[in-house]
Structure formats: C-alpha cells, structure tokens
Design an enzyme around this catalytic site. Sequence first.
Site, PDB file in Angstrom:
ATOM      1  N   LYS A  24       0.910  -1.106  -0.034  1.00  0.00           N
ATOM      2  CA  LYS A  24       0.088   0.024  -0.042  1.00  0.00           C
ATOM      3  C   LYS A  24       0.888   1.302  -0.091  1.00  0.00           C
ATOM      4  O   LYS A  24       0.574   2.241  -0.744  1.00  0.00           O
ATOM      5  CB  LYS A  24      -0.955   0.072   1.015  1.00  0.00           C
ATOM      6  CG  LYS A  24      -1.833  -0.872   1.122  1.00  0.00           C
ATOM      7  CD  LYS A  24      -3.138  -0.337   0.274  1.00  0.00           C
ATOM      8  CE  LYS A  24      -4.014  -1.372  -0.579  1.00  0.00           C
ATOM      9  NZ  LYS A  24      -4.804  -2.145   0.324  1.00  0.00           N
TER      10      LYS A  24
ATOM     11  N   LYS B 281      -6.241 -16.877 -12.990  1.00  0.00           N
ATOM     12  CA  LYS B 281      -7.389 -16.456 -11.965  1.00  0.00           C
ATOM     13  C   LYS B 281      -8.098 -15.389 -12.326  1.00  0.00           C
ATOM     14  O   LYS B 281      -7.715 -14.048 -12.825  1.00  0.00           O
ATOM     15  CB  LYS B 281      -6.642 -16.108 -10.676  1.00  0.00           C
ATOM     16  CG  LYS B 281      -7.684 -16.393  -9.689  1.00  0.00           C
ATOM     17  CD  LYS B 281      -6.677 -16.192  -8.225  1.00  0.00           C
ATOM     18  CE  LYS B 281      -7.852 -16.249  -7.138  1.00  0.00           C
ATOM     19  NZ  LYS B 281      -7.165 -15.760  -5.763  1.00  0.00           N
TER      20      LYS B 281
ATOM     21  N   LYS C   4      -8.075 -11.281 -10.804  1.00  0.00           N
ATOM     22  CA  LYS C   4      -6.721 -11.153 -10.514  1.00  0.00           C
ATOM     23  C   LYS C   4      -6.293  -9.640 -10.962  1.00  0.00           C
ATOM     24  O   LYS C   4      -5.761  -8.762 -10.421  1.00  0.00           O
ATOM     25  CB  LYS C   4      -5.836 -12.082 -10.704  1.00  0.00           C
ATOM     26  CG  LYS C   4      -5.187 -13.067  -9.520  1.00  0.00           C
ATOM     27  CD  LYS C   4      -4.568 -11.981  -8.392  1.00  0.00           C
ATOM     28  CE  LYS C   4      -4.146 -12.795  -7.239  1.00  0.00           C
ATOM     29  NZ  LYS C   4      -4.717 -12.682  -5.781  1.00  0.00           N
TER      30      LYS C   4
END
Length: 331
Positions: free
Chosen positions: A111, A194, A197
């Site tokens: 982050k 996936k 994703k």
Amino acid sequence: METVVSGIRSTGNLHLGNYFGAIRNFIRMQHEHKCFFFIADYHSLTTHPAPEDLHRNVKQVLVEYLAAGLDPEAATLYIQSDLPQVAELYLLLNMNAYKGELERCTSFKEKVRKQPDNVNAGLLTYPVLMAADIIIHKATKVPVGKDQEQHLEMARTFASRFNRLYKTDYFPQPYAFNFSSELMKIPGLDGSTKMGKSENNNNAVFLADEPKMIRKKIMSAVTDSGPTKRNQQRPQSIKNLFLIMKVVSQPDTYDFFEEAYNDCSIRYGDMKKQLAEDIIKFTGPLREKIIEIGNDVGYLRKVAEMGKEKAMESASKTIEDVRNIIGFKSF
Ligand code: TRP
C-alpha cells in the site's frame, strides 16, 4: 462445531471466480459451523470513500452475497460498522501492536508503494482491526485466501500476546481455512490463471453483467491462432475457455469443442458464441435475484438488523469479559 469469521471487502462486484470459490466455501461452512460473515466497511475507510459511494458499495455487496446464496438465517451476516465493539477491541489491541511488526507487513508495504500520499494510521493498523474482527467472536476458523495468511498470523500474535499479558487463555488461536482443494478455480478471460486477479475488468464475468456485456467480454477473450496438429497442447488462454465451459455448459457441448480442438476443426468464434450464451444462461437467474433483492429495501433492512442483533450478542459478551480482564471496573 467451530466458530468461523470472515470479512468481505465492501467494494467490488462478484464474478464467476468468486461464485465458484469463496462463495461456495461460505455456503458450505454456514451449515456446518457457527458462522459470522461481515462486510468490512470500517476497513474501506483507509481509502476515504465518498459517503454516498460507501453506502452504495456496502448495499451492492450485501445484495450480491444474498443473491449468491448466503443464508442470513444460517449464518450471522452483518455490517462491520454496526458493531462498535469491534472498534473498541481494536483500540485495546492497538496498545500491544508494535510499529515495527506492522510496518513489516507485506500488504502494508504494498500500500505504501501504491498510495504513497495516503499512508494513514488505519492502513498501518489494518491487521489489528482484522484481528479484532476475528477474535471478537473468539473464532478459530477464518475462510480466506492465501493473500491473507500473514494477517492471520498477526491475529494469532495479537491474541496470544493479550493472553500472555493478562495471564489468561481467553482468546483461542484463529487459523485460515478453506475447502480450496475441492473448489473450482475459475481462470481469467485474458489468459491469466485467475479470474479477478487483474485490474482489468474484462478479465472477469460479473454475476450482475448484462447479456450484452457478457457477449462482448467473451468475444474479446484472449485466444491464439488455433491448433495445427492433432491433440496439440493448449496455451493457457485456450485452457481457460475450456475450463469455464466445463462449469457452465452441458457436457456434450464441452465434448463437442474438445473434439473440434483435437482434430483442428475448431472455430474459436463458434466456441465463444456458445460459451457466452451458456454463461448468460447460468448467471441470468443470479442477475435477476440481484435486481430483485436490490429493490427490496425492507428485506435488506431486516437482514442487516438481524445480523447486527446476533453479532452484538457475541461481541458484547467478549467486550464485557475483556474489560474485566484488563481491569476496567465500575465504581
Ligand atoms: N482483509 C480481508 C480481505 O482483504 C478482509 C477482512 C477484514 C477479513 N477483516 C477480516 C477477512 C476478518 C477475514 C477475517 O479480503
């Protein structure tokens, strides 16, 4: 029977990957264990959503989980911010969560890299809030994906640190849990392994997508130039289309295209057209349910109220005990 807790991110629409993965997991667990599922709207504040977006997102997530089969009678389904006890436990746990260990957390570091202008304390202490979510119900099982493993480890650390500090065995250790070996992993439309994703929304078919959108996404799914030898190995993008077909289409449809691939007569355009129609058939009833539940504000209010009440019962008991353990006493 064990106590299960899981938090659901309050943004993001459900796609087929979620439906065959996490949701199946929840639906199975809700009948086998004492389950608490909540929409993690406190957590979402780290990104400073606009108030009107916050409510709309929470509502949409609630609606889609209900439409997908979460049973508010079987499980306790609630909104995180309806439970102030979580915020209180978070405050208490924060006193024994250390800056160093929080800064070393992988998701925090990511982050910081992604949003260097908004590295707030909520972001740093995200794992503490998550630990509070879990141990407020003294849960032992937490159905989450691999990416949450480190958060779970931190939850165990905070729980056992509390126990050690106050010489108690009050909080049990929570562990990540899922039926992943039995779940279908749905791949993406962009050749990735996936669904959901990638940031690119064309990688996923959402349960609420309209037929037109589904056709468009499937027709533009990644393929190659086609097989040239019998029984040729398939690239990932082609394997993906077959995998999706396997879960939404009839077996004979699937077999037909299998054979066509193997004898090199396949036309991806035809396969995609068929796949799109089969997905539409599959998601159609879910989409209708999403619309129906979304319009039934009375029902949503009832679900949220019921969840809040059941969750409160468990959470207020824990907070009462914890306040006693810590030494808060009334005069
Ligand atoms: N961090 C989880 C996620 O990103 C969401 C979450 C918040 C959660 N609190 C939780 C999951 C408690 C399990 C238990 O998906």
